[in-house]
Design a protein around this motif. Structure first.
Motif, mmCIF file in Angstrom:
data_model
loop_
_atom_site.group_PDB
_atom_site.id
_atom_site.type_symbol
_atom_site.label_atom_id
_atom_site.label_comp_id
_atom_site.label_asym_id
_atom_site.label_seq_id
_atom_site.Cartn_x
_atom_site.Cartn_y
_atom_site.Cartn_z
ATOM 1 N N SER A 153 0.336 2.946 -0.247
ATOM 2 C CA SER A 153 0.509 2.413 1.192
ATOM 3 C C SER A 153 1.872 2.938 1.930
ATOM 4 O O SER A 153 1.581 3.202 3.136
ATOM 5 N N THR A 154 2.771 3.490 1.159
ATOM 6 C CA THR A 154 3.970 3.599 1.835
ATOM 7 C C THR A 154 3.741 5.173 2.270
ATOM 8 O O THR A 154 4.381 5.436 3.371
ATOM 9 N N LEU A 155 3.117 6.075 1.644
ATOM 10 C CA LEU A 155 2.797 7.488 2.099
ATOM 11 C C LEU A 155 1.821 7.253 3.201
ATOM 12 O O LEU A 155 2.130 8.208 4.182
ATOM 13 N N ARG A 181 1.701 4.968 5.511
ATOM 14 C CA ARG A 181 2.655 4.514 6.508
ATOM 15 C C ARG A 181 3.674 5.502 7.142
ATOM 16 O O ARG A 181 3.744 5.864 8.276
ATOM 17 N N PHE A 182 4.290 6.325 6.115
ATOM 18 C CA PHE A 182 4.880 7.547 6.392
ATOM 19 C C PHE A 182 4.208 8.475 7.565
ATOM 20 O O PHE A 182 4.530 8.938 8.520
ATOM 21 N N HIS A 183 3.000 8.799 6.840
ATOM 22 C CA HIS A 183 2.044 9.694 7.585
ATOM 23 C C HIS A 183 1.625 9.180 9.069
ATOM 24 O O HIS A 183 1.746 10.003 10.149
ATOM 25 N N PHE A 189 3.566 7.098 10.881
ATOM 26 C CA PHE A 189 4.869 7.265 11.581
ATOM 27 C C PHE A 189 5.034 8.649 12.125
ATOM 28 O O PHE A 189 5.450 9.105 13.267
ATOM 29 N N LEU A 190 4.648 9.630 11.287
ATOM 30 C CA LEU A 190 4.925 11.021 11.681
ATOM 31 C C LEU A 190 3.790 11.384 12.946
ATOM 32 O O LEU A 190 4.197 11.913 13.863
#
Length: 166
Positions: A2-4, A6-8, A10-11
């Motif tokens: 889920s962190t990955l 969220r990072f994508h 955000f990008l």
């Protein structure tokens, strides 16, 4: 995982904002005529004159005490503040106040020709009042007055920034 994700996300959002030209407003730049400004105020060392001087300096203008050398003259022609009662309880005690401040100013060249005719800006703020907490409410009123004046000066600087170059 889920962190990955969220990072994508955000990008993608950052790329969309950058792609559409979004940017923070920042402060309005002043015209060249305001580069060396003399402030003619009602009281030369008042808080309003100091706020205008600070606002001019943060926008890369120089404030001078020599009127003859100035490329522009910012004349503060009025500054009035009112404190009005907005509401009372059944016993007649004040519950809410409104503070209203109006400033009037103009900008002229060194030859006293108007660059910006007299402008008037009025703002008001209200605050709740409790008679059991007088000291805290006095501090709050002082803070409201200070913030109100800073907002008025910022609005005035936006009007000054709209001066046309000749």
């Amino acid at each position: 995982m889920s962190t990955l994700i969220r990072f994508h996300i955000f990008l993608v959002v950052a790329a969309l904002l950058a792609g559409c030209g979004y940017q923070l407003r920042g402060s309005a730049s002043l015209p060249e005529t305001m580069s060396l400004t003399y402030i003619e105020g009602l009281r030369p060392y008042s808080a309003l004159v100091n706020d205008f001087a600070h606002a001019l300096r943060t926008r890369n203008a120089t404030v001078t005490t020599d009127q003859a050398a100035a490329s522009a003259i910012l004349k503060i022609t009025g500054n009035t503040t009112e404190k009005l009662v907005l509401s009372v309880d059944t016993a007649g005690n004040v519950l809410e106040y409104e503070i209203r401040q109006t400033i009037r100013f103009s900008v002229s060249g060194p030859d006293r020709r108007d660059l910006l005719p007299e402008q008037s800006i009025t703002l008001s703020r209200d605050f709740l009042y409790t008679s059991t907490d007088v000291l805290a409410k006095a501090r709050e009123e002082k803070l409201v007055r200070r913030t109100l004046q800073e907002n008025l000066v910022n609005l005035a600087m936006l009007r000054i920034a709209s001066l046309k170059q000749e």
